[in-house]
Design a protein around this motif. Structure first.
Motif, PDB file in Angstrom:
ATOM      1  N   THR A 119      11.051  79.193  13.558  1.00 34.16           N
ATOM      2  CA  THR A 119      12.097  78.172  13.417  1.00 34.16           C
ATOM      3  C   THR A 119      11.674  76.931  14.206  1.00 34.16           C
ATOM      4  N   ASP A 120      12.519  75.907  14.096  1.00 28.77           N
ATOM      5  CA  ASP A 120      12.215  74.662  14.799  1.00 28.77           C
ATOM      6  C   ASP A 120      13.014  74.544  16.099  1.00 28.77           C
ATOM      7  N   ALA A 121      13.566  75.673  16.565  1.00 27.03           N
ATOM      8  CA  ALA A 121      14.424  75.633  17.754  1.00 27.03           C
ATOM      9  C   ALA A 121      13.705  75.214  19.055  1.00 27.03           C
ATOM     10  N   GLY A 168      10.069  77.764   5.664  1.00 25.47           N
ATOM     11  CA  GLY A 168      11.351  77.654   4.959  1.00 25.47           C
ATOM     12  C   GLY A 168      12.324  76.766   5.713  1.00 25.47           C
ATOM     13  N   ASP A 169      12.344  76.922   7.036  1.00 21.32           N
ATOM     14  CA  ASP A 169      13.206  76.073   7.863  1.00 21.32           C
ATOM     15  C   ASP A 169      12.732  74.613   7.795  1.00 21.32           C
ATOM     16  N   ALA A 170      11.410  74.442   7.862  1.00 20.98           N
ATOM     17  CA  ALA A 170      10.830  73.089   7.824  1.00 20.98           C
ATOM     18  C   ALA A 170      11.001  72.417   6.456  1.00 20.98           C
ATOM     19  N   ALA A 251      21.410  72.320   2.905  1.00 22.76           N
ATOM     20  CA  ALA A 251      20.484  73.459   3.038  1.00 22.76           C
ATOM     21  C   ALA A 251      20.959  74.387   4.156  1.00 22.76           C
ATOM     22  N   HIS A 252      21.229  73.810   5.330  1.00 20.20           N
ATOM     23  CA  HIS A 252      21.738  74.631   6.428  1.00 20.20           C
ATOM     24  C   HIS A 252      23.207  75.016   6.200  1.00 20.20           C
ATOM     25  N   GLY A 253      23.962  74.152   5.521  1.00 18.47           N
ATOM     26  CA  GLY A 253      25.362  74.474   5.223  1.00 18.47           C
ATOM     27  C   GLY A 253      25.467  75.702   4.325  1.00 18.47           C
ATOM     28  N   TYR A 268      15.410  86.409   7.449  1.00 14.11           N
ATOM     29  CA  TYR A 268      15.278  85.452   8.551  1.00 14.11           C
ATOM     30  C   TYR A 268      15.952  84.119   8.227  1.00 14.11           C
ATOM     31  N   HIS A 269      16.256  83.393   9.301  1.00 10.73           N
ATOM     32  CA  HIS A 269      16.882  82.067   9.194  1.00 10.73           C
ATOM     33  C   HIS A 269      16.181  81.200   8.146  1.00 10.73           C
ATOM     34  N   GLY A 270      14.865  81.062   8.285  1.00 11.13           N
ATOM     35  CA  GLY A 270      14.115  80.157   7.404  1.00 11.13           C
ATOM     36  C   GLY A 270      14.105  80.606   5.949  1.00 11.13           C
ATOM     37  N   LYS A 272      16.612  82.121   4.435  1.00 10.49           N
ATOM     38  CA  LYS A 272      17.913  81.745   3.872  1.00 10.49           C
ATOM     39  C   LYS A 272      18.040  80.219   3.764  1.00 10.49           C
ATOM     40  N   VAL A 273      17.454  79.509   4.722  1.00  9.97           N
ATOM     41  CA  VAL A 273      17.464  78.035   4.648  1.00  9.97           C
ATOM     42  C   VAL A 273      16.679  77.571   3.418  1.00  9.97           C
ATOM     43  N   ALA A 274      15.576  78.272   3.119  1.00 11.86           N
ATOM     44  CA  ALA A 274      14.790  77.906   1.928  1.00 11.86           C
ATOM     45  C   ALA A 274      15.657  78.023   0.682  1.00 11.86           C
TER      46      ALA A 274
HETATM   47 ZN   LIG Z   1      17.111  75.696  10.834  1.00 11.32          ZN
END
Ligand SMILES: [Zn+2]
Length: 362
Positions: A119-121, A168-170, A251-253, A268-270, A272-274
């Motif tokens: 992730t980009d955290a 995916g997050d990016a 996308a995040h919504g 993973y987060h990314g 689902k973000v994808a």
């Molecule tokens: Zn994210």
């Protein structure tokens, strides 16, 4: 109108950069506390301790696995006795977030040392606190790290699914920043978007298209290639700056909505973000050429393009509707960062379109 962007103070990335702590001069002779995941203790702290001891005094504690208030209190109580000058969070997003809050409470400098690029955290100031059951209880804003230290050899040796998830997050970064910028929605740092950040968000997307597949192969072979180096930067720095100072949108919504469905919990987060990004393409009516480019990218690196690939093969419209509503009813949610009257029905239609396009035989 105030334009605003926030940044980590220093970002260092390279092969074996952790061996000498990136030659950070400030660390010399200081007391350093590391909060590390089990994997980081074995793979990083063990082999490097003798190098580090030539630079500074290092103590460490194993991370309990969850970023909860209980864990933050536990680590704070251990670290406060040591008179430390620096706290390092070493591991994935949860270990880094826990260490970030502890550093802020101690009033000392913070170094994020991610061991995966999922992730980009790591570059951000925002962090998420969970309860023991895994539900989110708080969003906090701390400080951006004083240093972000990314060892590409460590990332190359981590499971490839993390790297792909990070892509995916990016992937969402450019589309969400562009939506916010075009319609004057405030970014996460609380201001409007600078051209500098729009440029970073665009480079983030181009880097994925140009280097994603090669970087994935590189990670499968545990080799640090130029492509892997570029993708680690895209997943961590470009995406991190791009979301925090460029803004979030559908996308995040949609990711947040999907998280309310149990079937997605093993993804993973990314990932689902994808899928949220793909749905957002239809929700916002992006042109066919863009849709094809993004789907082509997702397929090429193995990001999900169908509901079945995020555990929702049999999801009904009623279930989707129930998952969307808690997010939709929160008027503060970045889900609402679109310039038209959003309805739950429009979101469901976009999700169905994303799934249908993803199910086409290629
Ligand atoms: Zn994210």
């Amino acid at each position: 109108m105030i334009k605003k962007a926030i940044f980590p103070r220093c970002y260092l990335q390279g092969k074996h950069v952790l061996r000498n702590f990136g030659e950070i001069r400030e660390l010399e002779g200081k007391r350093v506390f590391i909060l590390a995941t089990n994997a980081a203790v074995t793979k990083i702290i063990g082999p490097n301790m003798s190098f580090w001891k030539q630079i500074c005094t290092v103590e460490y504690e194993k991370f309990g696995g969850k970023c909860t208030w209980d864990e933050i209190d536990r680590i704070f109580n251990i670290a406060k006795e040591g008179g430390f000058d620096f706290v390092i969070g070493m591991g994935g997003g949860k270990a880094i977030d826990t260490a970030r809050v502890v550093a802020k409470r101690l009033g000392v400098k913070f170094i994020a040392a991610p061991t995966i690029a999922a992730t980009d955290a790591p570059t951000a100031s925002a962090c998420v606190i969970y309860n023991n059951e895994g539900a989110i209880v708080d969003y906090l804003t701390t400080n951006n790290p004083d240093y972000v230290l990314v060892d590409t050899q460590v990332i190359a040796e981590a499971p490839v699914r993390f790297l792909v998830s990070g892509m995916g997050d990016a992937l969402a970064t450019w589309f969400e920043a562009e939506t916010c910028d075009r319609s004057y929605f405030k970014n996460i740092s609380g201001g409007f978007n600078l051209k500098a950040i729009m440029s970073i968000a665009n480079i983030c997307y181009q880097t994925l298209l140009e280097y994603g597949v090669t970087a994935k192969i590189s990670c499968e072979k545990k080799v640090v290639s130029a492509a892997l180096d570029h993708i680690v930067e895209a997943n961590t720095l470009l995406s991190g700056l791009g979301f925090e100072s460029g803004g979030l949108s559908t996308a995040h919504g949609i990711h947040d909505c999907l998280c309310n469905l149990e079937g997605t919990h093993d993804y993973y987060h990314g990932e689902k973000v994808a899928f949220g990004t793909l749905s957002g393409l239809f929700l916002e009516g992006r042109p066919q050429s863009v849709v094809e480019e993004v789907y082509g990218f997702c397929r090429s690196v193995g990001l999900p393009t169908t509901l079945a690939q995020i555990g929702l093969g049999n999801v009904t419209d009623e279930e989707l509707d129930a998952a969307i509503h808690p997010v939709f009813e929160n008027k503060e949610s970045y889900l609402h960062n679109v310039r038209f009257d959003l309805t739950a029905e429009l979101i469901i239609d976009a999700i169905r379109m994303a799934d249908a396009f993803g199910s086409l035989e290629m």
